[in-house]
Design a protein around this motif. Structure first.
Motif, PDB file in Angstrom:
ATOM      1  N   UNK A   1    -100.246  38.628  42.218  1.00  0.00           N
ATOM      2  CA  UNK A   1     -99.510  37.764  43.190  1.00  0.00           C
ATOM      3  C   UNK A   1     -98.728  36.918  42.566  1.00  0.00           C
ATOM      4  N   UNK A   2     -99.212  36.206  41.637  1.00  0.00           N
ATOM      5  CA  UNK A   2     -98.410  35.256  41.006  1.00  0.00           C
ATOM      6  C   UNK A   2     -97.273  36.103  40.355  1.00  0.00           C
ATOM      7  N   UNK A   3     -97.268  37.210  39.837  1.00  0.00           N
ATOM      8  CA  UNK A   3     -96.000  38.030  39.142  1.00  0.00           C
ATOM      9  C   UNK A   3     -95.114  38.491  40.258  1.00  0.00           C
ATOM     10  N   UNK A   4     -95.722  38.743  41.211  1.00  0.00           N
ATOM     11  CA  UNK A   4     -94.847  39.295  42.525  1.00  0.00           C
ATOM     12  C   UNK A   4     -93.883  37.960  43.013  1.00  0.00           C
ATOM     13  N   UNK A   5     -94.793  36.875  43.307  1.00  0.00           N
ATOM     14  CA  UNK A   5     -94.019  35.533  43.871  1.00  0.00           C
ATOM     15  C   UNK A   5     -92.821  35.311  42.867  1.00  0.00           C
ATOM     16  N   UNK A   6     -93.225  35.274  41.520  1.00  0.00           N
ATOM     17  CA  UNK A   6     -92.104  34.806  40.616  1.00  0.00           C
ATOM     18  C   UNK A   6     -90.887  35.921  40.717  1.00  0.00           C
ATOM     19  N   UNK A   7     -91.221  37.178  40.843  1.00  0.00           N
ATOM     20  CA  UNK A   7     -90.189  38.187  41.018  1.00  0.00           C
ATOM     21  C   UNK A   7     -89.230  38.168  42.063  1.00  0.00           C
ATOM     22  N   UNK A   8     -90.226  37.772  43.373  1.00  0.00           N
ATOM     23  CA  UNK A   8     -89.213  37.405  44.455  1.00  0.00           C
ATOM     24  C   UNK A   8     -88.479  36.205  44.609  1.00  0.00           C
ATOM     25  N   UNK A   9     -88.862  35.251  43.824  1.00  0.00           N
ATOM     26  CA  UNK A   9     -88.147  34.015  43.547  1.00  0.00           C
ATOM     27  C   UNK A   9     -86.923  34.099  42.755  1.00  0.00           C
ATOM     28  N   UNK A  10     -87.129  34.939  41.589  1.00  0.00           N
ATOM     29  CA  UNK A  10     -85.997  35.202  40.789  1.00  0.00           C
ATOM     30  C   UNK A  10     -84.852  35.960  41.340  1.00  0.00           C
ATOM     31  N   UNK A  11     -85.233  37.110  42.102  1.00  0.00           N
ATOM     32  CA  UNK A  11     -84.431  37.783  43.006  1.00  0.00           C
ATOM     33  C   UNK A  11     -84.252  37.621  44.345  1.00  0.00           C
ATOM     34  N   UNK A  12     -84.443  36.436  44.592  1.00  0.00           N
ATOM     35  CA  UNK A  12     -84.223  35.692  46.013  1.00  0.00           C
ATOM     36  C   UNK A  12     -84.362  36.933  47.301  1.00  0.00           C
TER      37      UNK A  12
END
Length: 145
Positions: free
Chosen positions: A22-33
């Motif tokens: 979940x943490x990695x997914x959230x970071x990827x969502x943030x990075x790619x807006x």
């Protein structure tokens, strides 16, 4: 001329694997807006994780640190094929209040079409315009609740 989804879809898509946290997914969502990540194994679409899935299935169920994409993802998702007309895709999006629609060919993810893709390309004809309007109205109503 009938426009096809393949003409307007985004084909450069960020994805996650079923084992991603979940943490990695959230970071990827943030990075790619974005608030939407397709979950794939190879190229096969298994489901999608949305920002809402992270909150409801992750944080609200106190799994945010240990949950994987496979545990968080929505599985019963609508998809279209590349030859689907833009109007038909817009109808599907309007009926289901869907903002992003995965495009698959033989079960493999090849693109995503969003309400924004339709709007940016000035496809406000018939159902496409209705879909945008209905989803926007739904967002306003839900924001008030």
């Amino acid at each position: 001329m009938v426009r096809k989804i393949k003409d307007i879809m985004t084909d450069e898509i960020e994805t996650v694997k079923p084992t991603d946290s979940a943490h990695d997914i959230a970071l990827k969502m943030k990075r790619h807006d974005t608030g939407f990540m397709p979950v794939v194994e190879g190229k096969k679409l298994l489901g999608v994780v949305t920002d809402r899935d992270l909150v409801i299935r992750g944080m609200a169920e106190k799994k945010e640190g240990t949950a994987t994409a496979e545990q968080l993802m929505s599985r019963d998702i609508k998809t279209v094929e590349p030859e689907t007309s833009v109007d038909e895709a817009a109808k599907i999006m309007a009926r289901g209040q869907i903002r992003r629609l995965p495009v698959v060919e033989n079960g493999e993810l090849i693109g995503v079409v969003s309400i924004g893709d339709m709007a940016v390309r000035h496809i406000f004809e018939s159902e496409a315009g209705e879909a945008l309007s209905e989803i926007s109205e739904s967002d306003k109503t839900n924001a008030v609740k």
